[in-house]
Design an enzyme around this catalytic site. Sequence first.
Site, PDB file in Angstrom:
ATOM      1  N   ASP A  52       0.857  -1.193   0.000  1.00  0.00           N
ATOM      2  CA  ASP A  52       0.000   0.000   0.000  1.00  0.00           C
ATOM      3  C   ASP A  52       0.883   1.229   0.000  1.00  0.00           C
ATOM      4  O   ASP A  52       2.067   1.168   0.376  1.00  0.00           O
ATOM      5  CB  ASP A  52      -0.925   0.005   1.224  1.00  0.00           C
ATOM      6  CG  ASP A  52      -1.870   1.213   1.224  1.00  0.00           C
ATOM      7  OD1 ASP A  52      -2.343   1.598   0.141  1.00  0.00           O
ATOM      8  OD2 ASP A  52      -2.121   1.780   2.292  1.00  0.00           O
ATOM      9  N   SER A  53       0.294   2.342  -0.398  1.00  0.00           N
ATOM     10  CA  SER A  53       1.031   3.602  -0.380  1.00  0.00           C
ATOM     11  C   SER A  53       1.286   4.085   1.034  1.00  0.00           C
ATOM     12  O   SER A  53       2.150   4.944   1.248  1.00  0.00           O
ATOM     13  CB  SER A  53       0.262   4.673  -1.155  1.00  0.00           C
ATOM     14  OG  SER A  53      -1.009   4.898  -0.568  1.00  0.00           O
ATOM     15  N   TYR A  80      -0.828   8.715  -2.591  1.00  0.00           N
ATOM     16  CA  TYR A  80      -0.791   8.483  -4.026  1.00  0.00           C
ATOM     17  C   TYR A  80      -1.967   9.157  -4.737  1.00  0.00           C
ATOM     18  O   TYR A  80      -1.881   9.448  -5.938  1.00  0.00           O
ATOM     19  CB  TYR A  80      -0.866   6.983  -4.321  1.00  0.00           C
ATOM     20  CG  TYR A  80       0.440   6.225  -4.210  1.00  0.00           C
ATOM     21  CD1 TYR A  80       1.568   6.774  -3.605  1.00  0.00           C
ATOM     22  CD2 TYR A  80       0.542   4.933  -4.710  1.00  0.00           C
ATOM     23  CE1 TYR A  80       2.751   6.067  -3.510  1.00  0.00           C
ATOM     24  CE2 TYR A  80       1.716   4.210  -4.632  1.00  0.00           C
ATOM     25  CZ  TYR A  80       2.829   4.771  -4.031  1.00  0.00           C
ATOM     26  OH  TYR A  80       3.994   4.053  -3.944  1.00  0.00           O
ATOM     27  N   GLY A  81      -3.075   9.366  -4.036  1.00  0.00           N
ATOM     28  CA  GLY A  81      -4.306   9.842  -4.660  1.00  0.00           C
ATOM     29  C   GLY A  81      -4.161  11.067  -5.545  1.00  0.00           C
ATOM     30  O   GLY A  81      -4.689  11.098  -6.661  1.00  0.00           O
ATOM     31  N   CYS A 104      -4.278  -1.122  -2.320  1.00  0.00           N
ATOM     32  CA  CYS A 104      -4.457   0.312  -2.525  1.00  0.00           C
ATOM     33  C   CYS A 104      -5.266   0.500  -3.795  1.00  0.00           C
ATOM     34  O   CYS A 104      -4.871  -0.001  -4.863  1.00  0.00           O
ATOM     35  CB  CYS A 104      -3.093   0.992  -2.654  1.00  0.00           C
ATOM     36  SG  CYS A 104      -3.137   2.737  -3.115  1.00  0.00           S
ATOM     37  N   ASN A 105      -6.407   1.169  -3.695  1.00  0.00           N
ATOM     38  CA  ASN A 105      -7.258   1.369  -4.861  1.00  0.00           C
ATOM     39  C   ASN A 105      -6.561   2.191  -5.935  1.00  0.00           C
ATOM     40  O   ASN A 105      -6.651   1.882  -7.125  1.00  0.00           O
ATOM     41  CB  ASN A 105      -8.561   2.044  -4.437  1.00  0.00           C
ATOM     42  CG  ASN A 105      -9.522   1.104  -3.753  1.00  0.00           C
ATOM     43  OD1 ASN A 105     -10.470   0.616  -4.341  1.00  0.00           O
ATOM     44  ND2 ASN A 105      -9.276   0.841  -2.470  1.00  0.00           N
ATOM     45  N   THR A 106      -5.859   3.250  -5.534  1.00  0.00           N
ATOM     46  CA  THR A 106      -5.185   4.103  -6.502  1.00  0.00           C
ATOM     47  C   THR A 106      -4.105   3.337  -7.244  1.00  0.00           C
ATOM     48  O   THR A 106      -3.984   3.420  -8.472  1.00  0.00           O
ATOM     49  CB  THR A 106      -4.583   5.336  -5.798  1.00  0.00           C
ATOM     50  OG1 THR A 106      -5.595   6.014  -5.061  1.00  0.00           O
ATOM     51  CG2 THR A 106      -3.975   6.292  -6.814  1.00  0.00           C
ATOM     52  N   GLU A 134      -4.474   9.132   8.348  1.00  0.00           N
ATOM     53  CA  GLU A 134      -3.024   9.171   8.521  1.00  0.00           C
ATOM     54  C   GLU A 134      -2.624  10.034   9.715  1.00  0.00           C
ATOM     55  O   GLU A 134      -1.506   9.923  10.224  1.00  0.00           O
ATOM     56  CB  GLU A 134      -2.363   9.687   7.239  1.00  0.00           C
ATOM     57  CG  GLU A 134      -2.685   8.851   6.013  1.00  0.00           C
ATOM     58  CD  GLU A 134      -1.574   7.915   5.585  1.00  0.00           C
ATOM     59  OE1 GLU A 134      -0.405   8.268   5.777  1.00  0.00           O
ATOM     60  OE2 GLU A 134      -1.884   6.823   5.072  1.00  0.00           O
ATOM     61  N   CYS A 157     -11.289   2.934  -0.809  1.00  0.00           N
ATOM     62  CA  CYS A 157      -9.916   3.238  -0.402  1.00  0.00           C
ATOM     63  C   CYS A 157      -9.683   2.418   0.849  1.00  0.00           C
ATOM     64  O   CYS A 157     -10.560   2.370   1.726  1.00  0.00           O
ATOM     65  CB  CYS A 157      -9.735   4.725  -0.130  1.00  0.00           C
ATOM     66  SG  CYS A 157      -8.107   5.151   0.563  1.00  0.00           S
ATOM     67  N   THR A 158      -8.543   1.768   0.947  1.00  0.00           N
ATOM     68  CA  THR A 158      -8.328   0.870   2.082  1.00  0.00           C
ATOM     69  C   THR A 158      -8.140   1.614   3.402  1.00  0.00           C
ATOM     70  O   THR A 158      -8.118   0.982   4.462  1.00  0.00           O
ATOM     71  CB  THR A 158      -7.139  -0.071   1.817  1.00  0.00           C
ATOM     72  OG1 THR A 158      -5.984   0.694   1.464  1.00  0.00           O
ATOM     73  CG2 THR A 158      -7.474  -1.046   0.695  1.00  0.00           C
ATOM     74  N   HIS A 159      -8.017   2.925   3.353  1.00  0.00           N
ATOM     75  CA  HIS A 159      -8.059   3.717   4.590  1.00  0.00           C
ATOM     76  C   HIS A 159      -9.481   3.796   5.158  1.00  0.00           C
ATOM     77  O   HIS A 159      -9.674   3.927   6.360  1.00  0.00           O
ATOM     78  CB  HIS A 159      -7.590   5.155   4.331  1.00  0.00           C
ATOM     79  CG  HIS A 159      -6.123   5.311   4.105  1.00  0.00           C
ATOM     80  ND1 HIS A 159      -5.484   4.866   2.973  1.00  0.00           N
ATOM     81  CD2 HIS A 159      -5.158   5.901   4.861  1.00  0.00           C
ATOM     82  CE1 HIS A 159      -4.203   5.165   3.046  1.00  0.00           C
ATOM     83  NE2 HIS A 159      -3.972   5.796   4.174  1.00  0.00           N
TER      84      HIS A 159
END
Length: 278
Positions: free
Chosen positions: A24-25, A56-57, A87-89, A164, A196-198
Site C-alpha cells: 500500500d502507499s 498516491y491519490g 491500494c485502490n489508486t 493518517e 480506499c483501504t483507509h
Amino acid sequence: MTTVGHRRPTVGRVRINAPIGIFDSGFGGLTVARAIVDLLPDEDIIYLGDTARTPYGPRPIAEVREFTLECLDWLVGQGVKALVIACNTASSAALRDARERYDIPVIEVILPAARKAATISRNGKVGVICTQGTANSRSYDDALVASRAKLFTQPCPRFVDFVEAGITSGVELLEVATDYLTPLKDEGVDTLILGCTHYPLLSGVVSLVMGEEVTLVSSSDESARAAYALLTRRNLVRTEPHVATRRFVTTGDPKAFEGLGRRLMGGFVSGIESLHLD
C-alpha cells in the site's frame, strides 16, 4: 527497527510456504493485511507501506504506476508467493502492468468490491467513495460496466488525511463526511463501496451519515476474500499448522509508522523495518 536494502526481483518456482506480499502507499492497506490474517492465520506476510511518498491519490497516474511497480519489485525480490495491491489508486494505475510483469498471482481491491456491491444492491444504485486518483481512473466504472448497477462516484481526499493523522472520530470529521456523503444520500444509493483501504477505519462516521439502510462494502474485506479464494484454487495455501511471521516495512519513518499503526490496529503492528528505495 531494521534497515533493509533494495534488490531487483527474482522469481522462480512458487513455494507454498513462501509469504504473501501486501503493498500500500501508506497505512490503509493494514486493513487488508488484517483481513488476510483473519482468513489465513497460518500464512506469513510481508507488508510494505510506501509512506515516504504517500499519498498516491493526488499524483499523476504514471507516477503512481512507477512507484507501485518499484515497491512490487521489492516484494517479489523477497520471494513472495502472491502479491496483494492493497491500494485502490495503485490498483487503478498498475494492475495490468503487474500481472504482465510477474509470474505469481496478483490480487487487487477494485473488482472484488465492485462485484460484491453489484450483487447485494437492491435498487441498483451503488456509490463509491475514493481518492481523486481512483475517481479519475474510472476503474470502478469499468468494473461495473457489465452489471445493472448505476454508479455514483464521490472523491473524499481529506479522509486519507484524517486516517493518517490517527483521527477516526470528532466534530470536524463528521462535518467533512457530511459534506462528502450528502450527494450520495440524495441520489438514493443503497450500497456504498469504501473504495480506499483507509476508509474502513472511518466506517463508523460513514455509517452514521449514510444511515443504517445503506450497506457498506469494504474493498479491504473483499480483496482478502479474493486472495483466500485465489490461493486456495491454485493450491498455494499452507497445509500445516504454523506460527506465522508478519514483517512490516516502510519507506518512511519506522517510528511514525509503528506509532500510528498501533494506534489504528492495536498490537497487530510491531517491529517495523525501514526500506530505502533507489
